[in-house]
Design a protein around this motif. Structure first.
Motif, mmCIF file in Angstrom:
data_model
loop_
_atom_site.group_PDB
_atom_site.id
_atom_site.type_symbol
_atom_site.label_atom_id
_atom_site.label_comp_id
_atom_site.label_asym_id
_atom_site.label_seq_id
_atom_site.Cartn_x
_atom_site.Cartn_y
_atom_site.Cartn_z
ATOM 1 N N VAL A 1 0.846 -1.201 0.000
ATOM 2 C CA VAL A 1 0.000 0.000 0.000
ATOM 3 C C VAL A 1 0.883 1.253 0.000
ATOM 4 O O VAL A 1 0.598 2.230 -0.705
ATOM 5 N N ALA B 1 2.147 1.774 -3.436
ATOM 6 C CA ALA B 1 1.064 2.243 -4.313
ATOM 7 C C ALA B 1 0.839 3.746 -4.142
ATOM 8 O O ALA B 1 0.601 4.477 -5.119
ATOM 9 N N SER C 1 1.603 6.718 -6.865
ATOM 10 C CA SER C 1 0.429 7.438 -7.380
ATOM 11 C C SER C 1 0.471 8.929 -7.070
ATOM 12 O O SER C 1 -0.032 9.737 -7.850
ATOM 13 N N ALA D 1 -14.233 5.113 -3.736
ATOM 14 C CA ALA D 1 -13.924 4.129 -4.775
ATOM 15 C C ALA D 1 -14.369 2.749 -4.325
ATOM 16 O O ALA D 1 -14.275 2.402 -3.152
ATOM 17 N N GLY E 1 -11.588 -0.441 -6.973
ATOM 18 C CA GLY E 1 -10.510 0.265 -7.658
ATOM 19 C C GLY E 1 -10.957 1.367 -8.591
ATOM 20 O O GLY E 1 -10.126 1.955 -9.296
ATOM 21 N N ILE F 1 -13.207 5.068 -9.031
ATOM 22 C CA ILE F 1 -13.926 6.186 -8.434
ATOM 23 C C ILE F 1 -15.421 6.019 -8.744
ATOM 24 O O ILE F 1 -15.785 5.808 -9.907
ATOM 25 N N GLU G 1 -17.162 7.891 -11.504
ATOM 26 C CA GLU G 1 -16.733 7.564 -12.876
ATOM 27 C C GLU G 1 -17.082 6.126 -13.250
ATOM 28 O O GLU G 1 -16.793 5.695 -14.372
ATOM 29 N N ARG H 1 -7.484 8.753 -9.459
ATOM 30 C CA ARG H 1 -7.841 7.549 -10.208
ATOM 31 C C ARG H 1 -6.730 6.492 -10.061
ATOM 32 O O ARG H 1 -6.995 5.318 -9.787
ATOM 33 N N LEU I 1 -4.456 6.445 -7.705
ATOM 34 C CA LEU I 1 -4.329 6.099 -6.294
ATOM 35 C C LEU I 1 -5.290 4.972 -5.904
ATOM 36 O O LEU I 1 -4.872 3.957 -5.330
ATOM 37 N N VAL I 2 -6.555 5.125 -6.225
ATOM 38 C CA VAL I 2 -7.523 4.105 -5.786
ATOM 39 C C VAL I 2 -7.304 2.784 -6.533
ATOM 40 O O VAL I 2 -7.500 1.705 -5.975
ATOM 41 N N LYS I 3 -6.876 2.882 -7.783
ATOM 42 C CA LYS I 3 -6.582 1.656 -8.550
ATOM 43 C C LYS I 3 -5.378 0.928 -7.926
ATOM 44 O O LYS I 3 -5.436 -0.284 -7.660
ATOM 45 N N ASN I 4 -4.323 1.665 -7.671
ATOM 46 C CA ASN I 4 -3.094 1.031 -7.179
ATOM 47 C C ASN I 4 -3.227 0.535 -5.730
ATOM 48 O O ASN I 4 -2.718 -0.531 -5.385
ATOM 49 N N VAL I 5 -3.921 1.300 -4.898
ATOM 50 C CA VAL I 5 -4.109 0.852 -3.513
ATOM 51 C C VAL I 5 -5.019 -0.372 -3.480
ATOM 52 O O VAL I 5 -4.768 -1.331 -2.737
#
Lengths: 61, 61, 61, 61, 61, 61
Positions: A24, A27, A31, C52, C55, C57, C60, F18, F20-24
């Motif tokens: 985490v 990440a 990011s 989110a 993964g 948002i 979106e 975008r 950030l939430v994908k990678n986390v």
């Protein structure tokens, strides 16, 4: 900053926690373009007796 | 969503917790017109040793 | 105590909020046998840009 | 209000907690011109196994 | 650590916030024997429209 | 679950959020062996006027 609070069920191993905070942090660093030292993570382990979905305690669902 | 965190003193029975999450979920569903499945509740049980009012630990007040 | 934090999407009307805090307070009073005056509720309105799931948002997805 | 959540490592003595809530309450009363009775403090004691900095669990760093 | 979250009503001046974080940090340093650099404080300003006591929105009570 | 709250300074772009939430989410899925759909992330953007380190407001430090 960033400061992260992760709420998860009890029962993860030390190895899982170790990987979790490493991955985490990576990440977030990737990011947001911050330094690893800026990232603090708090793990909150919670019993399924204390979480409910759709009005039912998860441990009893 | 909605996600609810309830901070309360330790010592409630399973029956009380069961009623609590059922009744709070129903209250949210009715008030906000959401589905029960959308409601998650976290119960945080806290010792009176770790709460203070007016500068005094509640367990000692 | 109990102290309640409700995280929900932005855009509820004053009437909805009014009903929400009334109904949730009643639910807690009934379930835990506490007085209404003991219940504090904080409403946290959050944009779908800042939540989110899986993964993505929510605004979106 | 104000409501305060203090996250700190485990292991403080009762005396330290007693002083902490007294001194923090006094600091808030003095700074914001509120009454002591209006100040509620929650102490959250957290293990160094559940905090990470720079991607490493503090207990293992 | 310690990490502090203070939830308070909107409308405090910069001077009040400045005093608040200074005085609360001093209180923690003195009580727990930590260094000032270890103390992080987050101020959360909340509208009286989003807080309820005894089932009533504070702004309308 | 897991549910994640990330507190960060204001001013990130939509693209950063975008990522950030994908990678986390990916980091959590990989570390804890959960499904992506189980991961919810809340982003809390906070002004440097409302964070303090070592007793000083960050925006003024």
């Amino acid at each position: 900053m960033p400061t992260v609070h992760i709420h998860m069920y009890e029962g993860r191993t030390k190895e899982q926690k170790r990987n979790l905070v490493k991955n985490v942090t990576d990440a977030i660093v990737k990011s947001l373009d911050v330094k690893p030292e800026a990232v603090t993570i708090f793990l909150h382990e919670i019993s399924k007796e204390n979480v409910a979905k759709a009005g039912k305690i998860v441990a009893e669902a």
